[in-house]
Design an enzyme around this catalytic site. Structure first.
Site, PDB file in Angstrom:
ATOM      1  N   ASN A   9      25.728  -3.133  10.821  1.00 47.81           N
ATOM      2  CA  ASN A   9      24.949  -1.940  10.582  1.00 47.81           C
ATOM      3  C   ASN A   9      24.753  -1.680   9.405  1.00 47.81           C
ATOM      4  OD1 ASN A   9      24.054   0.891  10.960  1.00 47.81           O
ATOM      5  ND2 ASN A   9      25.904   1.621  11.258  1.00 47.81           N
ATOM      6  N   LYS A  11      22.973   0.631   8.060  1.00 45.27           N
ATOM      7  CA  LYS A  11      22.820   2.048   7.394  1.00 45.27           C
ATOM      8  C   LYS A  11      21.563   2.365   6.564  1.00 45.27           C
ATOM      9  CE  LYS A  11      27.654   2.620   8.469  1.00 45.27           C
ATOM     10  NZ  LYS A  11      28.771   3.542   8.074  1.00 45.27           N
ATOM     11  N   HIS A  96      26.662   6.661  16.868  1.00 45.24           N
ATOM     12  CA  HIS A  96      27.362   6.590  15.557  1.00 45.24           C
ATOM     13  C   HIS A  96      27.937   8.100  14.888  1.00 45.24           C
ATOM     14  CE1 HIS A  96      28.603   5.524  11.642  1.00 45.24           C
ATOM     15  NE2 HIS A  96      28.501   4.131  12.132  1.00 45.24           N
ATOM     16  N   GLU A  98      28.279   8.999  12.099  1.00 44.44           N
ATOM     17  CA  GLU A  98      27.369   9.515  11.169  1.00 44.44           C
ATOM     18  C   GLU A  98      26.233  10.511  11.564  1.00 44.44           C
ATOM     19  OE1 GLU A  98      26.749   6.172   8.863  1.00 44.44           O
ATOM     20  OE2 GLU A  98      28.868   5.933   8.346  1.00 44.44           O
ATOM     21  N   GLU A 168      34.959   3.224  17.098  1.00 47.67           N
ATOM     22  CA  GLU A 168      34.861   3.225  15.648  1.00 47.67           C
ATOM     23  C   GLU A 168      35.764   4.522  15.249  1.00 47.67           C
ATOM     24  OE1 GLU A 168      31.592   1.061  13.625  1.00 47.67           O
ATOM     25  OE2 GLU A 168      30.865   2.956  14.240  1.00 47.67           O
ATOM     26  N   GLY A 174      34.146   3.059   6.440  1.00 50.12           N
ATOM     27  CA  GLY A 174      33.639   2.895   4.994  1.00 50.12           C
ATOM     28  C   GLY A 174      34.872   3.661   4.122  1.00 50.12           C
ATOM     29  N   SER A 214      35.672  -0.658   8.351  1.00 50.77           N
ATOM     30  CA  SER A 214      36.222  -1.400   7.297  1.00 50.77           C
ATOM     31  C   SER A 214      36.714  -2.788   7.983  1.00 50.77           C
ATOM     32  CB  SER A 214      37.651  -0.538   6.734  1.00 50.77           C
ATOM     33  OG  SER A 214      36.830   0.531   6.148  1.00 50.77           O
ATOM     34  N   GLY A 235      29.646  -2.394   9.076  1.00 61.15           N
ATOM     35  CA  GLY A 235      28.949  -1.468   8.008  1.00 61.15           C
ATOM     36  C   GLY A 235      28.754  -2.288   6.835  1.00 61.15           C
ATOM     37  N   GLY A 236      29.720  -1.855   5.590  1.00 64.86           N
ATOM     38  CA  GLY A 236      29.510  -2.185   4.270  1.00 64.86           C
ATOM     39  C   GLY A 236      29.520  -3.997   4.154  1.00 64.86           C
TER      40      GLY A 236
HETATM   41  P1  PGA Z   1      32.202   0.297   7.790  1.00 67.31           P
HETATM   42  O1  PGA Z   1      31.112   1.077   8.831  1.00 67.31           O
HETATM   43  O2  PGA Z   1      32.173  -1.271   8.029  1.00 67.31           O
HETATM   44  O3  PGA Z   1      31.279   0.201   6.336  1.00 67.31           O
HETATM   45  O4  PGA Z   1      33.401   0.798   7.615  1.00 67.31           O
HETATM   46  C1  PGA Z   1      31.401   0.682  10.252  1.00 67.31           C
HETATM   47  C2  PGA Z   1      30.315   1.450  10.820  1.00 67.31           C
HETATM   48  O5  PGA Z   1      30.289   2.434  10.441  1.00 67.31           O
HETATM   49  O6  PGA Z   1      29.430   0.897  11.949  1.00 67.31           O
END
Ligand code: PGA
Length: 251
Positions: A9, A11, A96, A98, A168, A174, A214, A235-236
């Site tokens: 992802n 983002k 998601h 967010e 999640e 994050g 994470s 994500g990251g």
């Molecule tokens: P993250 O994000 O791996 O940066 O924690 C995961 C996500 O929001 O899908």
């Protein structure tokens, strides 16, 4: 039996050129070393068409990170599921945390998005998960259950089988804080039991349930080793080919 999946992802990161570059890097890396799982990348809308032309979608599936809750019309700035599909993408990340937190998407809106995504031949990667206060109040089980019930349990078994779930925990996204493998397994097993109660064990056993929050090369293996954790939504660590490949190599 269900698929193991590692989905990225991105983002709101990467210009079009940077995104295409990353997609190329992944394509080359996966061509050289075939993955033992399904690989998907979730890009910003504007990248979808170019990224779809860049990758072999047998090797790397392409996902949008959202879609509209309307089919077409006067919704300035929105992108419909049909438009997403027309880029060549096959998946869409929905729900998601967010989107839920910053854009006020509730389970009722998400239910509509899921229906429209399925109607247009997109596979939803549907995200659920609790915030820290809910976890601390031991409410995480009821939170994820109601997220699933309210947005997905109107689906027929045949449609439900098309869904990919991503658990999640919001406190892990994050933050560098990961759910422990035991915490992940506990709630993934609970989610599968919830699905089995509604659709039967056979359907529940076919649904891939990804962990997100994470996840990185150093912890992916022990998370994915759990019987009910079928991969990750990343994500990251999906923004660098080496990190993402390191997670894919956990399978
Ligand atoms: P993250 O994000 O791996 O940066 O924690 C995961 C996500 O929001 O899908």
């Amino acid at each position: 039996m269900r698929q193991n999946i590692v989905a990225g992802n991105w983002k709101m990161n990467k210009t079009l050129q940077e995104g295409v570059e990353l997609a190329k890097e992944l394509q080359n890396a996966l061509q050289a070393k075939a993955p033992n799982c399904r690989v998907i990348i979730g890009t910003p809308f504007i990248h979808l068409s170019e990224v779809c032309k860049t990758v072999d979608q047998e090797l790397i599936g392409v996902a949008a990170q959202n879609c509209a809750d309307h089919e077409s019309g006067a919704y300035t700035g929105e992108v419909s599921p049909e438009m997403v599909k027309s880029t060549g993408a096959s998946y869409v990340i929905l729900g998601h945390s967010e989107r839920r937190a910053y854009y006020h998407e509730d389970n009722a809106i998400l239910k509509t998005k899921v229906d429209l995504a399925l109607k247009n031949g997109l596979t939803p990667i549907f995200c659920i998960g609790e915030v820290l206060e809910e976890r601390e109040a031991n409410k995480h089980f009821e939170v994820v259950k109601s997220q699933i019930e309210e947005a997905l349990f109107h689906l027929s078994a045949d449609d439900f089988k098309k869904i990919i779930l991503a658990y999640e925990p919001v406190w892990a996204i994050g933050t560098g804080k990961t759910a422990s493998p035991d915490q992940a397994q506990e709630i993934h097993a609970f989610i599968r039991k919830t699905l089995a109660e509604k659709y039967g064990q056979n359907v529940a056993d076919e649904i891939s349930i990804l962990y997100g929050g994470s996840c990185k090369p150093s912890n992916a293996k022990e998370l994915f080793a759990n019987p009910d954790v079928d991969g990750g939504l990343i994500g990251g660590a999906s923004l660098k080919a080496d990190d993402f490949m390191g997670i894919i190599a956990a399978f």
